[in-house]
Structures are given as structure tokens and as C-alpha cells.
Design a protein around this motif. Sequence first.
Motif, PDB file in Angstrom:
ATOM      1  N   GLU A 112       0.849  -1.190   0.000  1.00 24.42           N
ATOM      2  CA  GLU A 112       0.000   0.000   0.000  1.00 24.42           C
ATOM      3  C   GLU A 112       0.882   1.237   0.000  1.00 24.42           C
ATOM      4  N   MET A 114       0.378   5.455  -0.523  1.00 28.21           N
ATOM      5  CA  MET A 114      -0.505   6.608  -0.683  1.00 28.21           C
ATOM      6  C   MET A 114      -1.966   6.173  -0.850  1.00 28.21           C
ATOM      7  N   LYS A 115      -2.399   5.258  -0.004  1.00 26.14           N
ATOM      8  CA  LYS A 115      -3.774   4.747   0.032  1.00 26.14           C
ATOM      9  C   LYS A 115      -4.159   3.932  -1.208  1.00 26.14           C
ATOM     10  N   VAL A 116      -3.165   3.547  -2.029  1.00 28.16           N
ATOM     11  CA  VAL A 116      -3.411   2.717  -3.201  1.00 28.16           C
ATOM     12  C   VAL A 116      -2.829   1.338  -2.935  1.00 28.16           C
ATOM     13  N   MET A 117      -3.649   0.300  -3.154  1.00 30.34           N
ATOM     14  CA  MET A 117      -3.203  -1.078  -2.956  1.00 30.34           C
ATOM     15  C   MET A 117      -2.589  -1.587  -4.259  1.00 30.34           C
ATOM     16  N   THR A 136       1.723  -5.950   7.444  1.00 28.81           N
ATOM     17  CA  THR A 136       1.511  -4.581   7.951  1.00 28.81           C
ATOM     18  C   THR A 136       2.809  -3.835   8.289  1.00 28.81           C
TER      19      THR A 136
END
Length: 152
Positions: A112, A114-117, A136
Motif C-alpha cells: 500500500e 498513498m492509500k493505493v493497494m 503490515t
Amino acid sequence: MKEKEIKKLIKLVEESKIHELEVSRWGRKIRITKNGAVATAHASLTHPTPSLSREAGIEASPSPPEEAEEEILHEIVSPMVGLFYRAPDPDSEPFVKEGDHVTAGQTVCIVEAMKVMNEIESDAEGTIMRIMVESTQPVEYGQPLFLLKLSS
């Protein structure tokens, strides 16, 4: 590599969250591992500098015999900085486990950024021998994520 460069690499490993670093330059390798506090150098440090070994508290050893070359593992590395996820969501099974066979192009994890998977795919075919990162955890660009024994 020069002694000064090696000392910088040792300091980098000691001050960072990474546990292992391997650098190849002009056919020579050096590998620094934080857990066992052992640095293994191939080819370039067959005659380690005594002061380096004493100051850093490491051991240097020559490269393994030629027959051991077949056991070299391929690294699947992170193409970006981000958070590492082994599964698509917390309730799902991981994409791969140690011992699983993967093919080139198969999704092995998510990073992940910048909030992009971003799905990370294997760049080679083989068997997952070791997962280098816990789910994580933050990862760096070029950080090894998996060790893969290549298929013959």
C-alpha cells in the motif's frame, strides 16, 4: 568495495529497521545481517581488513564453493515504499505461504502506497523459501520481500 563504503553499509543496517542488506558491485557481493551480527562477503573480501572485523564486531568469510552456487535464492523485492500485506484483507488467506510454488506474474502480496493497494507479482517461477517481511510492516524500495528457489 572499500573499507569506508562497507562501514557506511554496516551503519545503515544498524540504524535502520532492515535486518539484512546485500549489495553487489562489479561481480563482488557483501551481505550484512543484523540478527546474527554476521557479514558475509563473497569474492571482494576474501582477505578482510582486520580493523573492520574488530570495529564492527563482524566476521567475513570467502565465497562458498562452486557447487553451492546452485542454492542461490532469487529475491522478489518491493518496487516501492509502502506497507506490506500478505493477504488482500485481514480475514483472507495470504496470497502465498512458505513452500508454495509460484509462477511469473502471480500475485504474491500487496504494497500500500498513498492509500493505493498495489499488487506485487512474482518476477520468476519457483518455490517460496522464506517470507522476509511480516504483514503490515513498512517496506522500502528494493527491500527483499520473498526468497524464491528458482525452478529448473
